[in-house]
Design a protein around this motif. Structure first.
Motif, short mmCIF file in Angstrom:
data_model
loop_
_atom_site.label_atom_id
_atom_site.label_comp_id
_atom_site.label_asym_id
_atom_site.label_seq_id
_atom_site.Cartn_x
_atom_site.Cartn_y
_atom_site.Cartn_z
N UNK A 273 36.50 22.66 4.22
CA UNK A 273 37.23 23.91 3.97
C UNK A 273 36.25 25.02 3.60
N UNK A 274 36.26 26.14 4.33
CA UNK A 274 35.36 27.25 3.98
C UNK A 274 35.75 27.86 2.63
N UNK A 275 34.79 28.46 1.96
CA UNK A 275 35.07 29.11 0.68
C UNK A 275 36.02 30.29 0.90
N UNK A 276 36.91 30.53 -0.05
CA UNK A 276 37.88 31.62 0.06
C UNK A 276 37.18 32.96 0.22
N UNK A 277 36.00 33.10 -0.38
CA UNK A 277 35.27 34.36 -0.31
C UNK A 277 34.83 34.70 1.11
N UNK A 278 34.81 33.70 1.99
CA UNK A 278 34.42 33.93 3.39
C UNK A 278 35.32 34.96 4.05
N UNK A 279 36.58 34.99 3.65
CA UNK A 279 37.58 35.83 4.32
C UNK A 279 37.92 37.10 3.53
N UNK A 280 37.20 37.33 2.44
CA UNK A 280 37.42 38.55 1.67
C UNK A 280 36.59 39.68 2.24
#
Length: 406
Positions: A273-280
């Protein structure tokens, strides 16, 4: 490893089940609205050298297609490349200049960060991208350029495009129902595989042709070929991950031979799972932000006089849905532009006619006269009565379809 003696899938019933159950895969790119027939043949990634043929359990073509249909990968990150060689005519720098200008203007006076303009760059050459996805509502694609980067981010209902070279930002939204995402062009090996497998019918041969390694992962090689003569498609090879069932590589070679027209494959992939910050994303300080719809409003107030030449977008809207001729891989789409006289070719067309003649071949038939414009995959016939015939078929097959459709 020698190719498996697998079954040749030809009966429509064998393919209908997997196709009917094929899930709507999570996408890596948000919707874009301007992509031509040629651009629709592109994905995001080229061939990489096999590092060995892994020893995997034997599997039939039907079982492998079912494995693809049941794949449930929704989280990954990785590096991909795209090499596209459509064999477009050399316009002496005009083509690249027009593409560059469109990118700088963002289509029609909009932002250079607008994906509908930026992603058309993938229609030719070789490109490297980074991709990440976390379910259907979060994806990120970054196009790596010389000393610059273009990023396209989908997070919930927000779509952000950022061009670091111009420091411009595009902001839009997607339909919460997800319908907008279904209209986007193919973007990954999985997308291309899904489209190719929709063509599996009694005009198609589907077999398993051994194994391969792609991005360090063991995979089966599925080969799809037209049985009919007249198609410009030679073969489609899909490398399917042994563990997850997700297509890792897609290669389309033309019937004419030579290099692949489209060569798509992961060079690195991670299913964590990619880090949530990737999509911020927050627009950088000083960046020019264009909101979705602003270019359209600019065109509405541009003062373009009535009767002025139609833009490509206006023409596309006026064509409506195509009529289809033929079947299977020899299908030809027919559009009626309603423009009598066709293109200004020949002596009557002056300098422009001579230029267009140099790009295409004049043909005659029961349909009348017209000009065929060719790439290594898609051919298009524009007739003097304003009709357009297009398909992944040879020039002769295109003329035959036009004669039969007259």
């Amino acid at each position: 490893m020698a190719p498996y003696a697998s079954d040749d899938m030809t009966a429509p019933g064998e393919a209908d089940g997997p196709r009917a159950r094929r899930r709507r895969a999570a996408r890596y790119v948000v919707p874009v609205t301007v992509m031509g027939v040629a651009a629709a043949t592109i994905g995001l990634v080229p061939a990489i050298a096999d590092s060995g043929d892994p020893d995997l359990p034997e599997i039939t073509a039907a079982q492998l297609i079912e494995k693809i249909a049941q794949s449930d990968v929704e989280q990954l990150s990785g590096t991909v490349k795209i090499t596209t060689d459509l064999g477009l005519p050399d316009l002496g720098g005009l083509e690249s200049g027009l593409a560059s200008g469109a990118t700088e203007r963002g289509g029609d006076g909009g932002s250079s960060a607008d994906p509908s303009a930026k992603l058309t760059e993938l229609a030719s050459g070789t490109h490297t991208l980074r991709v990440a996805t976390d379910g259907p509502d979060r994806q990120k694609l970054s196009l790596l350029e010389n000393a610059a980067e273009y990023s396209l981010i989908h997070n919930g209902e927000d779509v952000w495009g950022y061009d670091s070279e111009s420091n411009e930002v595009y902001h839009g939204t997607v339909d919460a129902s997800g319908e907008d995402r279904e209209q986007q062009p193919p973007a990954t090996p999985e997308d291309f595989a899904e489209e190719a497998l929709k063509s599996v019918d009694d005009t198609t041969s589907v077999t398993v042709d051994g194994t391969a390694q792609v991005a360090g992962r063991d995979a089966y090689r599925l080969v799809v070929k037209p049985k009919q003569s007249g198609s410009t498609v030679g073969a489609i090879s899909i490398a399917v991950d042994h563990e997850t069932g997700m297509p890792l590589k897609f290669t389309l070679t033309p019937a004419s031979g030579g290099a692949a027209v489209v060569d798509v494959g992961f060079t690195q992939v991670d299913f964590d799972k990619p880090a949530a910050s990737t999509f911020e994303f927050t627009p950088p300080e000083g960046a020019e932000v264009t909101e979705e719809g602003e270019p359209d409003r600019a065109r509405e107030h541009s003062g373009k006089p009535e009767g002025a030449p139609k833009s490509g977008e206006d023409l596309a809207e006026g064509l409506g849905g195509p009529k289809m001729l033929g079947e299977g891989w020899n299908s030809v789409a027919v559009f009626d532009t309603g423009e009598e006289g066709g293109l200004p070719t020949g002596e009557a067309g002056g300098d422009l006619g001579g230029f267009l003649d140099s790009l295409g071949d004049r043909v005659e038939g029961d349909f009348g006269t017209g000009t065929v414009f060719s790439t290594r995959l898609v051919n298009a016939l524009i007739t003097e009565d304003g009709k357009v015939y297009a398909g992944a078929v040879t020039k002769d097959a295109l003329v035959k379809a036009a004669n039969q459709g007259k």
